[in-house]
Design a protein around this motif. Structure first.
Motif, PDB file in Angstrom:
ATOM      1  N   ASN A  21       0.937  -1.123  -0.002  1.00 18.66           N
ATOM      2  CA  ASN A  21       0.063   0.040  -0.026  1.00 18.66           C
ATOM      3  C   ASN A  21       0.857   1.198  -0.070  1.00 18.66           C
ATOM      4  O   ASN A  21       1.629   1.421   0.925  1.00 18.66           O
ATOM      5  CB  ASN A  21      -0.955   0.030   1.194  1.00 18.66           C
ATOM      6  CG  ASN A  21      -1.864  -1.057   1.355  1.00 18.66           C
ATOM      7  OD1 ASN A  21      -2.571  -1.397   0.309  1.00 18.66           O
ATOM      8  ND2 ASN A  21      -1.963  -1.678   2.443  1.00 18.66           N
ATOM      9  N   LEU A  22       0.660   2.320  -0.877  1.00 14.75           N
ATOM     10  CA  LEU A  22       1.394   3.496  -1.108  1.00 14.75           C
ATOM     11  C   LEU A  22       0.159   4.302  -0.786  1.00 14.75           C
ATOM     12  O   LEU A  22      -0.916   4.616  -1.344  1.00 14.75           O
ATOM     13  CB  LEU A  22       2.226   3.507  -2.498  1.00 14.75           C
ATOM     14  CG  LEU A  22       3.308   2.563  -2.717  1.00 14.75           C
ATOM     15  CD1 LEU A  22       3.847   2.780  -3.850  1.00 14.75           C
ATOM     16  CD2 LEU A  22       4.220   2.706  -1.467  1.00 14.75           C
ATOM     17  N   GLY A  23       0.933   5.850  -0.296  1.00 18.92           N
ATOM     18  CA  GLY A  23      -0.016   6.947  -0.401  1.00 18.92           C
ATOM     19  C   GLY A  23       0.042   7.543  -1.921  1.00 18.92           C
ATOM     20  O   GLY A  23       0.945   6.982  -2.555  1.00 18.92           O
ATOM     21  N   HIS A  29       4.235  10.254  -7.622  1.00 17.80           N
ATOM     22  CA  HIS A  29       5.587  10.570  -7.974  1.00 17.80           C
ATOM     23  C   HIS A  29       6.358   9.400  -8.767  1.00 17.80           C
ATOM     24  O   HIS A  29       7.037   9.867  -9.603  1.00 17.80           O
ATOM     25  CB  HIS A  29       6.645  10.674  -6.732  1.00 17.80           C
ATOM     26  CG  HIS A  29       6.589  11.879  -5.955  1.00 17.80           C
ATOM     27  ND1 HIS A  29       5.964  11.885  -4.614  1.00 17.80           N
ATOM     28  CD2 HIS A  29       6.632  13.148  -6.209  1.00 17.80           C
ATOM     29  CE1 HIS A  29       6.146  13.177  -4.323  1.00 17.80           C
ATOM     30  NE2 HIS A  29       6.572  14.100  -5.329  1.00 17.80           N
ATOM     31  N   ILE A  30       5.887   8.206  -8.244  1.00 19.06           N
ATOM     32  CA  ILE A  30       6.286   7.094  -9.284  1.00 19.06           C
ATOM     33  C   ILE A  30       5.610   7.089 -10.680  1.00 19.06           C
ATOM     34  O   ILE A  30       6.519   7.197 -11.616  1.00 19.06           O
ATOM     35  CB  ILE A  30       5.825   5.753  -8.569  1.00 19.06           C
ATOM     36  CG1 ILE A  30       6.734   5.493  -7.422  1.00 19.06           C
ATOM     37  CG2 ILE A  30       6.151   4.361  -9.619  1.00 19.06           C
ATOM     38  CD1 ILE A  30       6.037   4.578  -6.409  1.00 19.06           C
ATOM     39  N   ASP A  31       4.462   7.392 -10.784  1.00 20.23           N
ATOM     40  CA  ASP A  31       3.822   7.496 -11.801  1.00 20.23           C
ATOM     41  C   ASP A  31       4.512   8.576 -12.992  1.00 20.23           C
ATOM     42  O   ASP A  31       4.611   8.408 -14.014  1.00 20.23           O
ATOM     43  CB  ASP A  31       2.358   7.834 -11.983  1.00 20.23           C
ATOM     44  CG  ASP A  31       1.607   6.633 -11.516  1.00 20.23           C
ATOM     45  OD1 ASP A  31       1.922   5.579 -11.595  1.00 20.23           O
ATOM     46  OD2 ASP A  31       0.246   6.883 -10.951  1.00 20.23           O
ATOM     47  N   LEU A  32       5.147   9.727 -12.211  1.00 18.04           N
ATOM     48  CA  LEU A  32       5.849  10.928 -12.789  1.00 18.04           C
ATOM     49  C   LEU A  32       6.988  10.385 -13.604  1.00 18.04           C
ATOM     50  O   LEU A  32       7.180  10.668 -14.553  1.00 18.04           O
ATOM     51  CB  LEU A  32       5.909  11.965 -12.119  1.00 18.04           C
ATOM     52  CG  LEU A  32       6.532  13.320 -12.530  1.00 18.04           C
ATOM     53  CD1 LEU A  32       5.840  13.874 -13.838  1.00 18.04           C
ATOM     54  CD2 LEU A  32       6.850  14.153 -11.535  1.00 18.04           C
ATOM     55  N   THR A  43       6.140  -1.161 -11.542  1.00 18.78           N
ATOM     56  CA  THR A  43       7.167  -2.550 -10.992  1.00 18.78           C
ATOM     57  C   THR A  43       8.364  -2.218 -11.291  1.00 18.78           C
ATOM     58  O   THR A  43       9.270  -2.799 -10.283  1.00 18.78           O
ATOM     59  CB  THR A  43       6.409  -3.759 -11.589  1.00 18.78           C
ATOM     60  OG1 THR A  43       5.050  -3.889 -11.636  1.00 18.78           O
ATOM     61  CG2 THR A  43       7.075  -5.191 -11.311  1.00 18.78           C
ATOM     62  N   ASP A  44       8.880  -1.378 -12.336  1.00 17.60           N
ATOM     63  CA  ASP A  44      10.317  -1.553 -12.460  1.00 17.60           C
ATOM     64  C   ASP A  44      10.880  -0.453 -11.451  1.00 17.60           C
ATOM     65  O   ASP A  44      11.868  -0.897 -10.796  1.00 17.60           O
ATOM     66  CB  ASP A  44      10.308  -1.025 -13.994  1.00 17.60           C
ATOM     67  CG  ASP A  44      11.970  -0.683 -14.353  1.00 17.60           C
ATOM     68  OD1 ASP A  44      12.671  -1.644 -13.982  1.00 17.60           O
ATOM     69  OD2 ASP A  44      12.027   0.281 -15.286  1.00 17.60           O
ATOM     70  N   PHE A  45      10.068   0.591 -11.295  1.00 21.15           N
ATOM     71  CA  PHE A  45      10.518   1.397 -10.302  1.00 21.15           C
ATOM     72  C   PHE A  45      10.741   0.511  -8.628  1.00 21.15           C
ATOM     73  O   PHE A  45      11.833   0.934  -8.082  1.00 21.15           O
ATOM     74  CB  PHE A  45       9.628   2.628 -10.129  1.00 21.15           C
ATOM     75  CG  PHE A  45       9.860   3.417  -8.823  1.00 21.15           C
ATOM     76  CD1 PHE A  45      10.770   4.459  -9.036  1.00 21.15           C
ATOM     77  CD2 PHE A  45       9.313   3.258  -7.755  1.00 21.15           C
ATOM     78  CE1 PHE A  45      11.101   5.204  -8.011  1.00 21.15           C
ATOM     79  CE2 PHE A  45       9.677   3.962  -6.726  1.00 21.15           C
ATOM     80  CZ  PHE A  45      10.479   4.988  -6.918  1.00 21.15           C
ATOM     81  N   ILE A  46       9.633  -0.100  -8.348  1.00 28.75           N
ATOM     82  CA  ILE A  46       9.691  -0.693  -7.109  1.00 28.75           C
ATOM     83  C   ILE A  46      10.704  -1.749  -7.109  1.00 28.75           C
ATOM     84  O   ILE A  46      11.436  -1.717  -6.252  1.00 28.75           O
ATOM     85  CB  ILE A  46       8.088  -1.357  -6.833  1.00 28.75           C
ATOM     86  CG1 ILE A  46       7.388  -0.127  -6.615  1.00 28.75           C
ATOM     87  CG2 ILE A  46       8.370  -2.313  -5.522  1.00 28.75           C
ATOM     88  CD1 ILE A  46       5.627  -0.257  -6.635  1.00 28.75           C
ATOM     89  N   ARG A  47      11.058  -2.691  -8.007  1.00 32.76           N
ATOM     90  CA  ARG A  47      12.126  -3.565  -8.017  1.00 32.76           C
ATOM     91  C   ARG A  47      13.476  -2.705  -7.748  1.00 32.76           C
ATOM     92  O   ARG A  47      14.366  -3.161  -7.143  1.00 32.76           O
ATOM     93  CB  ARG A  47      12.136  -4.271  -9.281  1.00 32.76           C
ATOM     94  CG  ARG A  47      11.331  -5.240  -9.265  1.00 32.76           C
ATOM     95  CD  ARG A  47      11.601  -6.444 -10.315  1.00 32.76           C
ATOM     96  NE  ARG A  47      10.288  -7.326 -10.670  1.00 32.76           N
ATOM     97  CZ  ARG A  47       9.755  -7.376 -11.674  1.00 32.76           C
ATOM     98  NH1 ARG A  47       9.998  -6.619 -12.788  1.00 32.76           N
ATOM     99  NH2 ARG A  47       8.589  -8.260 -11.895  1.00 32.76           N
ATOM    100  N   THR A  48      13.591  -1.721  -8.746  1.00 30.49           N
ATOM    101  CA  THR A  48      14.991  -1.076  -8.605  1.00 30.49           C
ATOM    102  C   THR A  48      15.196  -0.549  -7.186  1.00 30.49           C
ATOM    103  O   THR A  48      16.034  -0.527  -6.690  1.00 30.49           O
ATOM    104  CB  THR A  48      14.778   0.215  -9.492  1.00 30.49           C
ATOM    105  OG1 THR A  48      14.731  -0.366 -11.010  1.00 30.49           O
ATOM    106  CG2 THR A  48      16.098   0.885  -9.624  1.00 30.49           C
ATOM    107  N   ALA A  49      13.911   0.027  -6.621  1.00 34.72           N
ATOM    108  CA  ALA A  49      14.081   0.724  -5.334  1.00 34.72           C
ATOM    109  C   ALA A  49      14.504  -0.293  -4.287  1.00 34.72           C
ATOM    110  O   ALA A  49      15.577  -0.161  -3.277  1.00 34.72           O
ATOM    111  CB  ALA A  49      12.821   1.328  -5.003  1.00 34.72           C
TER     112      ALA A  49
END
Length: 139
Positions: A21-23, A29-32, A43-49
């Motif tokens: 769950n994300l705010g 910010h991720i979508d931007l 998913t690419d962003f979250i895996r990288t993080a």
């Protein structure tokens, strides 16, 4: 040409699906960043993080793996492996960081006779009957 082909996504069996769950602001910010082309998708962003955080704590993880004597990565236990353990009169203490697999042809009885304990940080794949037979030994 086929030498240049590489897998972009892990196969379904090579990963585990999780839900977070994300705010709304964080998600925005991720979508931007995705929209601007920094990442191909959320998913690419979250895996990288996640990988960056794991890299950041790499030394602590290595020390913990050694201290807890964990097998790192994929560890498979076949029926033949467990039969050899039983023949030797021994019991297994399965300790894995990653994926532990107990083969589909392992009976619940064989599993109970040979597995003293299971500690998996990651995922355990075994038949429902084997998981039930070992439920009191899984932590």
């Amino acid at each position: 040409m086929t030498g240049n082909v590489r897998e972009l996504r892990p196969k379904a069996g090579d990963s585990e699906k999780i839900t977070i769950n994300l705010g709304y602001v964080d998600l925005g910010h991720i979508d931007l960043l995705v929209q601007e082309g920094f990442y191909s998708n959320r998913t690419d962003f979250i895996r990288t993080a996640i990988r960056n955080q794991l890299d950041r704590h790499n030394d602590a993880v290595k020390q913990s793996v050694a201290r807890h004597q964990l097998d790192l990565g994929l560890r498979q236990y076949s029926r033949q492996d467990l039969e050899a353990v039983r023949a030797a009169g021994e019991m297994l203490h399965i300790q894995v960081l990653g994926l532990a697999i107990i083969a589909a042809d392992v009976s619940p009885e064989l599993a109970r006779e040979t597995v003293a304990s299971i500690h998996v940080l990651g995922a355990l794949q075994a038949s429902p009957a084997v998981k039930e037979a070992l439920s009191d030994r899984i932590r």
